[in-house]
Design an enzyme around this catalytic site. Structure first.
Site, PDB file in Angstrom:
ATOM      1  N   GLU A 179      47.231 -31.878  -5.566  1.00 53.89           N
ATOM      2  CA  GLU A 179      48.542 -31.432  -6.047  1.00 53.89           C
ATOM      3  C   GLU A 179      48.437 -30.216  -6.953  1.00 53.89           C
ATOM      4  OE1 GLU A 179      51.107 -35.513  -5.679  1.00 53.89           O
ATOM      5  OE2 GLU A 179      50.584 -34.881  -7.698  1.00 53.89           O
ATOM      6  N   GLU A 372      49.209 -38.804   0.792  1.00 50.47           N
ATOM      7  CA  GLU A 372      49.785 -39.768  -0.150  1.00 50.47           C
ATOM      8  C   GLU A 372      51.217 -40.065   0.250  1.00 50.47           C
ATOM      9  OE1 GLU A 372      49.689 -38.953  -4.374  1.00 50.47           O
ATOM     10  OE2 GLU A 372      47.697 -38.060  -4.208  1.00 50.47           O
TER      11      GLU A 372
HETATM   12  P1  P53 Z   1      52.414 -42.471 -10.011  1.00 48.79           P
HETATM   13  C1  P53 Z   1      54.565 -37.261  -9.961  1.00 48.79           C
HETATM   14  C2  P53 Z   1      55.303 -36.836  -8.875  1.00 48.79           C
HETATM   15  C3  P53 Z   1      54.698 -36.698  -7.641  1.00 48.79           C
HETATM   16  C4  P53 Z   1      53.352 -36.996  -7.490  1.00 48.79           C
HETATM   17  O1  P53 Z   1      52.355 -41.317  -8.920  1.00 48.79           O
HETATM   18  C5  P53 Z   1      52.623 -37.401  -8.573  1.00 48.79           C
HETATM   19  C6  P53 Z   1      53.221 -37.550  -9.807  1.00 48.79           C
HETATM   20  C7  P53 Z   1      52.461 -38.007 -10.977  1.00 48.79           C
HETATM   21  O2  P53 Z   1      53.072 -39.137 -11.468  1.00 48.79           O
HETATM   22  O3  P53 Z   1      51.298 -37.646  -8.487  1.00 48.79           O
HETATM   23  C8  P53 Z   1      50.694 -38.152  -7.331  1.00 48.79           C
HETATM   24  O4  P53 Z   1      51.025 -42.951 -10.160  1.00 48.79           O
HETATM   25  C9  P53 Z   1      49.224 -38.129  -7.637  1.00 48.79           C
HETATM   26  C10 P53 Z   1      48.617 -39.482  -7.822  1.00 48.79           C
HETATM   27  C11 P53 Z   1      49.656 -40.436  -8.356  1.00 48.79           C
HETATM   28  C12 P53 Z   1      50.741 -40.575  -7.307  1.00 48.79           C
HETATM   29  O5  P53 Z   1      51.330 -39.335  -7.045  1.00 48.79           O
HETATM   30  O6  P53 Z   1      52.947 -41.828 -11.227  1.00 48.79           O
HETATM   31  O7  P53 Z   1      48.439 -37.373  -6.741  1.00 48.79           O
HETATM   32  O8  P53 Z   1      47.508 -39.342  -8.653  1.00 48.79           O
HETATM   33  O9  P53 Z   1      49.146 -41.665  -8.713  1.00 48.79           O
HETATM   34  C13 P53 Z   1      51.830 -41.563  -7.664  1.00 48.79           C
HETATM   35  O10 P53 Z   1      53.323 -43.520  -9.461  1.00 48.79           O
END
Ligand code: P53
Length: 476
Positions: A179, A372
């Site tokens: 990201e 993801e």
């Molecule tokens: P969590 C925010 C918005 C979009 C992606 O997020 C993001 C985040 C960070 O919060 O991060 C990605 O754990 C990232 C992962 C993360 C996952 O999204 O806040 O690549 O490390 O865990 C989900 O629910």
């Protein structure tokens, strides 16, 4: 039709959110270790509050996380049981170079990942490796100001040389920066950037982004030199912006918001700074210091594929009242009145995934990889410890369907799909364990209590069936 025969189904994790063992095997301290859970988390991850070490008042969930450092064989075996073709994981930079600027790597750290990759291969799982998933050795933060310094390019280059050579033949899919656009939204967590009073924040962020972009091109160059089989991807926190209304100003706002993210991928995939970004920087008085050869490097070493995370679409508006509601979120977005949201307020929009895939594919015409996607939810195990997560199955089935539409109906070339947090892990945004994404439940809570025991949720068998039928059978 349907997904390609060699479609890479799997799951994704990041070192700092699952490994734990923050001081084991000679590992050095990293920015991602010192972000606490609680009200100070956002000020710390956004670089406003200084937290360069642990203190007694806070709890730091990444220190132990779910201790995959010692459980990895068991965890990979469970992934294999679901039929994973790939497993996306990240390397903790400070396991390989504890300080970041040493000449020689730490053998124990190298060996750890070698064992992990071999364990994957043993089960027929292809590793997909993120070189840095938000982490930066603390020594580089303190001594050089992390990515604000050009010297980081060289340190990252050393890391890449070491891992590409060491893991040649074991790993062929690489992502340079997780990201990469997160540097704008969570600069300390995303790139180790901390701001002192009087700092020109925008200037620093974009200069640091330039360093990452150059480092990414160098990584791509070396990866291809070391092994022509290597495939290198960029990684975007994606999610199309919709205009809140058909008002042209709202439409324009959504374009601008999209571009803020695409900027990075435009450089990594097309090889040059896009005109709109140059103009925007000029307006903001941002001057990127480039070294001789930077432009040529960026142009010559573009990525092989585009990977991204997708959780939700977003909404743009120019309405000041609506804008006020978005403060404090990592990604500013107003509520879309047509969508339901998760318990954490993330709006659920499977069609948005198809839209996002089409936007990205139209723009770059390179293979895509969804690395993801998933639903962060509260899971409540029954008396036998079993979680019936129909809500997660429903979310994932709708997204896989949308992805199939993009492939079947729109002709998008998709390499694979790895769901986020295939095993429960620490949330990046909030630091909670309670926000779970996994097919595998891990007994651990927000305060760090629990046995760390792993157990299969209902979605475990569902995903196994999806993989076995190559995405044909999505029924619950
Ligand atoms: P969590 C925010 C918005 C979009 C992606 O997020 C993001 C985040 C960070 O919060 O991060 C990605 O754990 C990232 C992962 C993360 C996952 O999204 O806040 O690549 O490390 O865990 C989900 O629910």
């Amino acid at each position: 039709m349907g997904f390609r025969k060699d479609f890479l189904w799997g799951g994704a994790t990041a070192a700092n959110q699952c490994e734990g063992g923050y001081d084991k095997g000679g590992r050095g301290l990293a920015n991602v270790d010192v972000v606490p859970i609680g009200k100070d988390r956002f000020p710390v991850i956004s670089g406003q509050k200084k937290m360069f070490d642990f203190d007694d008042e806070h709890f730091y969930p990444a220190k132990e996380a779910i201790d995959m450092y010692t459980h990895y064989k068991e965890d990979i075996a469970l992934f294999a049981e679901m039929g994973f073709k790939t497993y996306r994981l990240s390397i903790a930079w400070s396991r390989i170079f504890p300080q970041g600027d040493e000449a020689e790597p730490n053998e124990e750290g190298l060996k750890f990942y070698e064992d992990m990759f071999k364990e994957c291969k043993k089960h027929g799982i292809e590793p997909l490796v993120t070189i840095t998933h938000f982490d930066c050795p603390m020594h580089l933060v303190e001594k050089y100001g992390a990515w604000r310094s050009r010297e980081l390019v060289g340190f990252y280059e050393n890391l890449c040389k070491v891992i590409f050579n060491r893991y040649k033949g074991l790993v062929k899919y690489w992502l340079t920066f997780n990201e990469i656009n997160m540097i704008l939204h969570a600069p300390f967590m995303g790139a180790g950037l901390y701001f002192e009073e009087g700092d020109d924040v925008e200037q620093i962020k974009f200069q640091a982004a330039h360093h990452e972009l150059v480092a990414s091109a160098i990584a791509t160059k070396i990866a291809h030199e070391v092994d022509p089989e290597n495939q290198v991807g960029c990684m975007l926190a994606a999610g199309a912006y919709y205009p809140y209304s058909p008002k042209p100003e709202d439409v324009w706002a959504s374009r601008s918001d999209d571009r803020e993210n695409y900027f990075f991928i435009d450089v990594q995939s097309r090889g040059e700074y896009p005109a709109y970004a140059l103009k925007e920087m000029e307006r903001k008085g941002i001057e990127i210091k480039m070294e001789e050869g930077d432009k040529e490097l960026l142009k010559a070493h573009t990525v092989d594929f585009i990977s991204f995370s997708y959780y939700s679409s977003r909404v743009s508006t120019t309405d000041p009242e609506l804008l006020e509601q978005t403060e404090g979120n990592i990604f500013a977005s107003v509520k879309n009145p047509y969508l339901e949201a998760s318990e954490w307020g993330w709006q659920i929009d499977p069609l948005g995934l198809r839209i996002t895939m089409n936007d990205i594919y139209d723009r770059y015409q390179k293979p895509l990889f969804i690395v993801e996607n998933g639903l962060g939810a509260v899971d409540t195990p029954d008396e036998n410890g079993y979680v019936e997560d129909d809500y997660r199955i429903e979310y994932l089935a709708a997204h896989v369907q949308a992805m199939r539409d993009a492939v079947d109906e729109d002709g998008v070339d998709l390499l694979g799909y790895t769901t986020w947090g295939c095993i429960d892990l620490v949330s990046a945004g909030t630091g909670e364990m309670k926000k779970r994404y996994g097919f595998i439940y891990v007994d651990r809570d927000n305060e760090g209590n629990g046995t760390l025991k792993r157990s299969k949720k209902k979605s475990f068998d569902w995903y196994k069936k999806v993989i076995a039928t190559n995405g044909e059978d999505l029924s619950n």
